[in-house]
Motif scaffolding. Sequence first.
Motif, PDB file in Angstrom:
ATOM      1  N   VAL A  28       0.843  -1.202   0.000  1.00 39.89           N
ATOM      2  CA  VAL A  28       0.000   0.000   0.000  1.00 39.89           C
ATOM      3  C   VAL A  28       0.874   1.247   0.000  1.00 39.89           C
ATOM      4  O   VAL A  28       1.837   1.345   0.761  1.00 39.89           O
ATOM      5  CB  VAL A  28      -0.944   0.014   1.220  1.00 39.89           C
ATOM      6  N   GLU A  46      -2.677   0.421  -4.005  1.00 44.43           N
ATOM      7  CA  GLU A  46      -1.951  -0.796  -3.653  1.00 44.43           C
ATOM      8  C   GLU A  46      -1.346  -1.406  -4.903  1.00 44.43           C
ATOM      9  O   GLU A  46      -2.055  -1.715  -5.868  1.00 44.43           O
ATOM     10  CB  GLU A  46      -2.875  -1.813  -2.990  1.00 44.43           C
ATOM     11  N   THR A  48      -0.044  -4.478  -6.700  1.00 47.04           N
ATOM     12  CA  THR A  48      -0.253  -5.921  -6.550  1.00 47.04           C
ATOM     13  C   THR A  48       0.716  -6.750  -7.386  1.00 47.04           C
ATOM     14  O   THR A  48       0.890  -7.937  -7.129  1.00 47.04           O
ATOM     15  CB  THR A  48      -1.699  -6.283  -6.921  1.00 47.04           C
ATOM     16  N   ASN A 116      -0.848   3.492   4.932  1.00 45.77           N
ATOM     17  CA  ASN A 116      -2.201   3.154   4.507  1.00 45.77           C
ATOM     18  C   ASN A 116      -3.254   4.133   5.007  1.00 45.77           C
ATOM     19  O   ASN A 116      -4.442   3.949   4.786  1.00 45.77           O
ATOM     20  CB  ASN A 116      -2.573   1.729   4.929  1.00 45.77           C
TER      21      ASN A 116
END
Length: 404
Positions: A28, A46, A48, A116
């Motif tokens: 994040v 975020e 991935t 975050n």
Amino acid sequence: MRKLLVLPILLLILGCNLNRPDALQEGVWRAELQLTETEVLPFNFEVTSRDALKIFNADEVIMVTDLEYSNDTIVIKTPVFEGYIKAVVKDGTLKGSFIKESLDRVVPFSAEIGKNTRFDLKIETPTQNVTGNWETVFSPNSEEDIYIAKGIFKQDGIRVTGTFRTTTGDYRYLEGVMDGDTMKLSAFDGAHAFLFTAQVTDSTMNGMFYSGNHWEEPFTAKRNEDFELPNANELTFLNDGYDALEFTFPDSKGNVVSLSDKRFKDKVVIVQIMGTWCPNCLDESKYYSEFYNSNAEKGIEFVALAFEYAKTEEKALSSIKRLQDNIGIEYPILLAQYGSSSKTEAQEKLPMLNHVLSYPTSIFIDKKGKVRKIHTGFNGPATGEKFTEFKAEFTGFVDELLEE
């Protein structure tokens, strides 16, 4: 001969690897757009994988799979919209700009991994709760810019989500906090870059709205659970002497399309006035595309008229194709205008309308070619029950027209 070839091939492989930069670190990130000297718009995303990330705005998750790496630089292109982020990658940080080329807009951008939280808090404890409906006025002291809205918010502890509905559409998914008596909300989706801040009492708000680094305006609001905006079906109408709509514009393949074409004859037709740059239009297009794909055999047609601010016809058509491909739109999108999204110029191309007040606007035409209703704006999924109400009203009215 084989030994002589080994060294050049090895050098070529090493050279390619040297030009292939490290991927963004997975996890994040917290990003900031610098809107003014003192105001930043924060949002989270975020990473991935090397080639994918997700941008978060309240319940909205935007999947981004168009990431381009070059040396120490990355370009992040959000789906559909023209805007992109270009930044230098270094030690878990990003530094660069959010860019919209057709509008000549550049907003400073930065991000760092491992955070975050969306907003940095000063007080950390909320002293007000904004849950409920708020009667809102933007630019209250400007005759030229004043407009009304309805704030719809839900607060859970510090976290605040919701949106502002206006007569031309909603401000989509807003997410933020109540920090003491200060409300802070933001949204970033590749087109919108919105920040709202407000001082809140139990019954009033006084705040500022920032759209990127090119626009800011004050707003005031008061609690009013009974407040409703004007009827969206009464804001746009045909001028005296007209009962039908007429237009002729090219589609993305250069084919000229008119309402008099055979494909529209004896069918219910929904004409969508829109732009590929418009997030409310994106929400509407997703719904219309799903509806059309499920109901086309019933005798209904959709056609969209795109008013694009892209500077060239080629870029405008490219934006249209990108929208069609991303959503899977099967109905035609016609290029009605490029180089400007001016509503005044749009109305000149559709002189039978009293005005083009909003992108989007939907025009409902019966099987005989008569305009039966014009709906201004769009209440998208961020509005919750209003989106549900719109879908019920839409399907009910279309069914009535189909049965005639």
